[in-house]
Design a protein around this motif. Structure first.
Motif, mmCIF file in Angstrom:
data_model
loop_
_atom_site.group_PDB
_atom_site.id
_atom_site.type_symbol
_atom_site.label_atom_id
_atom_site.label_comp_id
_atom_site.label_asym_id
_atom_site.label_seq_id
_atom_site.Cartn_x
_atom_site.Cartn_y
_atom_site.Cartn_z
ATOM 1 N N VAL A 139 58.640 51.408 66.236
ATOM 2 C CA VAL A 139 58.672 52.575 66.213
ATOM 3 C C VAL A 139 57.807 53.669 66.359
ATOM 4 O O VAL A 139 57.043 53.783 65.227
ATOM 5 C CB VAL A 139 59.872 52.959 65.077
ATOM 6 C CG1 VAL A 139 60.390 54.507 65.199
ATOM 7 C CG2 VAL A 139 61.057 52.010 65.040
ATOM 8 N N THR A 140 57.390 54.159 67.408
ATOM 9 C CA THR A 140 56.164 55.168 67.571
ATOM 10 C C THR A 140 56.610 56.538 67.574
ATOM 11 O O THR A 140 55.370 57.110 67.381
ATOM 12 C CB THR A 140 55.369 54.721 68.974
ATOM 13 O OG1 THR A 140 56.483 54.892 70.029
ATOM 14 C CG2 THR A 140 55.216 53.179 69.041
ATOM 15 N N MET A 150 66.282 47.736 76.872
ATOM 16 C CA MET A 150 66.830 49.035 76.280
ATOM 17 C C MET A 150 67.818 48.600 75.065
ATOM 18 O O MET A 150 67.856 49.444 73.967
ATOM 19 C CB MET A 150 67.448 49.746 77.317
ATOM 20 C CG MET A 150 67.824 51.076 76.695
ATOM 21 S SD MET A 150 68.639 52.311 77.727
ATOM 22 C CE MET A 150 66.759 53.091 78.388
ATOM 23 N N THR A 151 68.633 47.494 75.359
ATOM 24 C CA THR A 151 69.713 47.259 74.158
ATOM 25 C C THR A 151 69.057 47.010 73.066
ATOM 26 O O THR A 151 69.455 47.296 71.977
ATOM 27 C CB THR A 151 70.651 46.115 74.645
ATOM 28 O OG1 THR A 151 71.229 46.585 76.019
ATOM 29 C CG2 THR A 151 71.672 45.744 73.869
ATOM 30 N N ASP A 152 67.831 45.860 73.173
ATOM 31 C CA ASP A 152 67.311 45.630 71.896
ATOM 32 C C ASP A 152 66.528 46.659 71.466
ATOM 33 O O ASP A 152 66.397 46.716 69.954
ATOM 34 C CB ASP A 152 66.386 44.603 72.242
ATOM 35 C CG ASP A 152 67.030 43.083 72.514
ATOM 36 O OD1 ASP A 152 68.289 42.980 72.119
ATOM 37 O OD2 ASP A 152 66.652 42.334 73.113
ATOM 38 N N ALA A 153 65.906 47.578 72.060
ATOM 39 C CA ALA A 153 65.255 48.687 71.560
ATOM 40 C C ALA A 153 66.268 49.664 70.823
ATOM 41 O O ALA A 153 65.852 50.252 69.598
ATOM 42 C CB ALA A 153 64.636 49.361 72.484
ATOM 43 N N GLN A 154 67.457 49.818 71.258
ATOM 44 C CA GLN A 154 68.334 50.761 70.539
ATOM 45 C C GLN A 154 68.716 50.148 69.228
ATOM 46 O O GLN A 154 68.905 50.831 68.174
ATOM 47 C CB GLN A 154 69.541 50.863 71.374
ATOM 48 C CG GLN A 154 70.568 51.985 70.904
ATOM 49 C CD GLN A 154 71.847 52.078 71.523
ATOM 50 O OE1 GLN A 154 71.853 51.858 72.810
ATOM 51 N NE2 GLN A 154 72.966 52.514 70.871
ATOM 52 N N THR A 204 65.471 61.905 66.882
ATOM 53 C CA THR A 204 64.918 61.326 68.034
ATOM 54 C C THR A 204 64.106 60.313 67.826
ATOM 55 O O THR A 204 63.165 60.360 66.846
ATOM 56 C CB THR A 204 63.958 62.487 68.843
ATOM 57 O OG1 THR A 204 64.863 63.618 69.015
ATOM 58 C CG2 THR A 204 63.547 61.757 70.020
ATOM 59 N N LEU A 205 63.857 59.163 68.301
ATOM 60 C CA LEU A 205 63.209 58.130 68.052
ATOM 61 C C LEU A 205 62.594 57.465 69.311
ATOM 62 O O LEU A 205 63.448 57.253 70.373
ATOM 63 C CB LEU A 205 64.112 56.866 67.441
ATOM 64 C CG LEU A 205 64.282 56.965 65.686
ATOM 65 C CD1 LEU A 205 65.506 57.638 65.522
ATOM 66 C CD2 LEU A 205 64.285 55.662 65.058
ATOM 67 N N ALA A 206 61.605 56.964 69.306
ATOM 68 C CA ALA A 206 60.820 56.290 70.360
ATOM 69 C C ALA A 206 60.434 54.975 70.024
ATOM 70 O O ALA A 206 59.968 54.543 68.797
ATOM 71 C CB ALA A 206 59.533 57.185 70.780
ATOM 72 N N VAL A 207 60.723 53.849 70.691
ATOM 73 C CA VAL A 207 60.513 52.402 70.488
ATOM 74 C C VAL A 207 59.496 51.983 71.371
ATOM 75 O O VAL A 207 59.947 51.907 72.764
ATOM 76 C CB VAL A 207 61.705 51.680 70.394
ATOM 77 C CG1 VAL A 207 61.427 50.191 69.970
ATOM 78 C CG2 VAL A 207 62.639 52.203 69.276
ATOM 79 N N ASP A 208 58.446 51.264 71.239
ATOM 80 C CA ASP A 208 57.487 50.598 71.950
ATOM 81 C C ASP A 208 58.349 49.480 72.768
ATOM 82 O O ASP A 208 58.792 48.643 72.232
ATOM 83 C CB ASP A 208 56.484 50.177 71.279
ATOM 84 C CG ASP A 208 55.412 49.821 72.271
ATOM 85 O OD1 ASP A 208 55.471 48.672 72.789
ATOM 86 O OD2 ASP A 208 54.261 50.383 72.406
ATOM 87 N N SER A 209 58.241 49.556 74.088
ATOM 88 C CA SER A 209 58.791 48.453 75.065
ATOM 89 C C SER A 209 58.079 47.205 75.024
ATOM 90 O O SER A 209 58.675 46.188 75.447
ATOM 91 C CB SER A 209 58.881 49.330 76.230
ATOM 92 O OG SER A 209 57.748 49.005 77.134
ATOM 93 N N TYR A 251 60.940 53.549 74.879
ATOM 94 C CA TYR A 251 62.376 53.784 75.146
ATOM 95 C C TYR A 251 62.689 55.151 73.956
ATOM 96 O O TYR A 251 61.877 55.251 73.015
ATOM 97 C CB TYR A 251 63.053 52.715 74.730
ATOM 98 C CG TYR A 251 63.327 51.473 75.486
ATOM 99 C CD1 TYR A 251 63.857 51.647 76.951
ATOM 100 C CD2 TYR A 251 62.635 50.214 75.306
ATOM 101 C CE1 TYR A 251 63.770 50.416 77.819
ATOM 102 C CE2 TYR A 251 62.647 49.397 76.237
ATOM 103 C CZ TYR A 251 63.043 49.422 77.186
ATOM 104 O OH TYR A 251 63.065 48.493 78.231
ATOM 105 N N VAL A 252 63.239 56.180 74.498
ATOM 106 C CA VAL A 252 63.390 57.310 73.731
ATOM 107 C C VAL A 252 64.896 57.527 73.347
ATOM 108 O O VAL A 252 65.665 57.573 74.464
ATOM 109 C CB VAL A 252 62.799 58.370 74.499
ATOM 110 C CG1 VAL A 252 63.058 59.779 73.581
ATOM 111 C CG2 VAL A 252 61.263 58.314 74.504
#
Length: 450
Positions: free
Chosen positions: A340-341, A270-274, A330-335, A311-312
């Motif tokens: 960025v999806t 989650m940290t890297d996704a943020q 609002t951003l969604a990132v593929d885990s 991750y949202v």
């Protein structure tokens, strides 16, 4: 981001059909040839069946009823005819296949009148192009007519969303009958043209390598104007979203992710996704006064069959050191891939729309007391079960889409969420919301219904 390249072979004055579509047409021609070959065999079957019909062996074919159009959309009083959507099937000589019946498309009188115009795209082609934006089974093409608008010939469709789609009202959408491009009356007046919007999108998503980019102008009452777009690859939409027709800024998008061959658990933390989400916002918008409000992980699998999801992250816009309730990102990132999806930019209010009073004169405990006291008067039987879930000091910046609030009219307020036994028992559970003015303690809004 407003500059970029468009497709090398794109010409605004000539019809464009992607190479994938040309191959689709060639495949259809081959299917027609096969059908001709099967006609001889079918004739033999018809001769045999004829005797059975005379003896009462067949009960007759059932013709599916046309879908009812919403009251707000006018159906041609005397439709010329109707056409059923194509159903493609792979036929094996040893297997009997039942092709499901699809609702017919009502044809308006203009279709027959314009059928002799050889300079127009065929109706079949227009239907295929419309399905790129409104795919089956989520949408049904209820009717189509050929009309004249702004000196153009337009295939005008009435589209019916199915259950689960936000809007259940009929949608009207047009396609330029000469070029095959989406068309909406008034699109010529916006600052960013359709061609410019395509160049912006091609520059923003070059890695997707779409076969074509389709953009449609929307100008709906009580909704912000926008270019709604879809990137198409292999005759299927892979990414859709919206773009501001005045600034050229991408305001939202959603990327399709196939669940096939994905691990059960995330690869990315989650940290890297943020960090990816932070960089995306800055890269597309520059440095902005924002603060992350929440981050969560959403699995894309089913119960007992986990599949790595996304991750949202929610970001609030900050005004005078206080967060907004609506404006933000609002951003969604593929885990798995880190792509960025999903992306949504909400930044519509001018700075002077917010009140100059940014300090709260009402304490949090007082705000919650005011809310519970008022809720007790609405539902006295629920007093013992009422429970405050959260209380946050926010700018109350929710307003009708497309409206710009007057200077100083957005107040700072306590947003209090709460529930009781009745709301908790609903499926899904419901949360009540109340707003208390941070300066006066007045109730600005109360959404609490049994």
């Amino acid at each position: 981001m407003d500059s970029g390249r468009t497709r090398d072979h794109e010409d605004d004055n000539a019809p464009y059909l992607p190479e994938r579509y040309r191959r689709h047409v060639n495949a259809r021609r081959q299917q027609k040839l096969i059908k001709k070959i099967l006609i001889v065999a079918a004739a033999i079957v018809v001769i045999l069946a004829f005797g059975l019909v005379l003896s009462g062996g067949f009960s007759g074919l059932q013709v599916p009823a046309l879908p009812a159009l919403p009251p707000s959309q006018a159906t041609p009083a005397t439709p010329a005819s109707s056409i059923s959507p194509k159903v493609t099937a792979t036929v094996s000589p040893d297997v009997n296949i039942t092709v499901p019946a699809a609702p017919a498309i009502v044809l308006g009188p203009g279709i027959q009148e314009g059928s002799a115009d050889s300079g127009l795209l065929s109706l079949e082609t227009a239907i295929d192009l419309m399905h790129l934006e409104y795919p089956l089974p989520d949408y049904t093409l209820a009717s189509v007519n050929l009309t004249g608008q702004s000196g153009k010939k337009i295939y005008e469709f009435v589209i019916q969303p199915h259950a689960g789609i936000k809007s259940h009202a009929g949608i009207m959408a047009g396609i330029d009958a000469a070029t095959g491009e989406p068309y909406t009356a008034g699109q010529e007046s916006v600052k960013i043209s359709a061609a410019q919007a395509k160049r912006i999108l091609g520059t923003a998503f070059p890695y997707l390598k779409p076969d074509q980019i389709r953009v449609r102008y929307t100008n709906v009452t009580d909704s912000p104007r926008s270019w709604v777009f879809v990137l198409v690859k292999d005759n299927s939409g892979i990414l859709s979203g919206s773009l501001d027709p005045e600034t050229g800024q991408i305001t939202s998008f959603s990327l399709k992710v196939s669940p096939a061959d994905r691990p059960a658990n995330p690869i990315l933390s989650m940290t890297d996704a943020q960090k990816i989400a932070d960089r995306t916002i800055t890269g597309w918008n520059g440095q902005l006064p924002i603060k992350m409000n929440s981050g969560l992980y959403e699995s894309s699998g089913k119960a007992g069959l986990p599949v790595a999801g996304r991750y949202v992250f929610e970001y609030n816009r900050i005004i005078q050191d206080q967060p907004c309730d609506v404006d933000g990102f609002t951003l969604a990132v593929d885990s798995v891939s880190g792509e960025v999806t999903g992306y949504e930019r909400r930044w519509s209010d001018p700075d002077n729309a917010f009140s100059v009073a940014s300090d709260s004169l009402v304490a949090k405990r007082d705000a919650t007391f005011i809310v519970l006291q008022n809720a007790s008067g609405i539902a006295p039987a629920s007093v013992q079960s009422m429970q405050v879930l959260s209380a946050r000091l926010l700018w109350k910046d929710l307003h009708a889409p497309g409206q710009t609030p007057r200077p100083g009219t957005i107040p700072l307020a306590w947003k209090v969420t709460f529930d009781d036994d009745i709301l908790r028992a609903r499926q899904p559970p419901v949360v009540a919301t109340a707003w208390i003015d941070a300066q006066t303690g007045a109730i600005l809004d109360m959404n609490f219904h049994h």
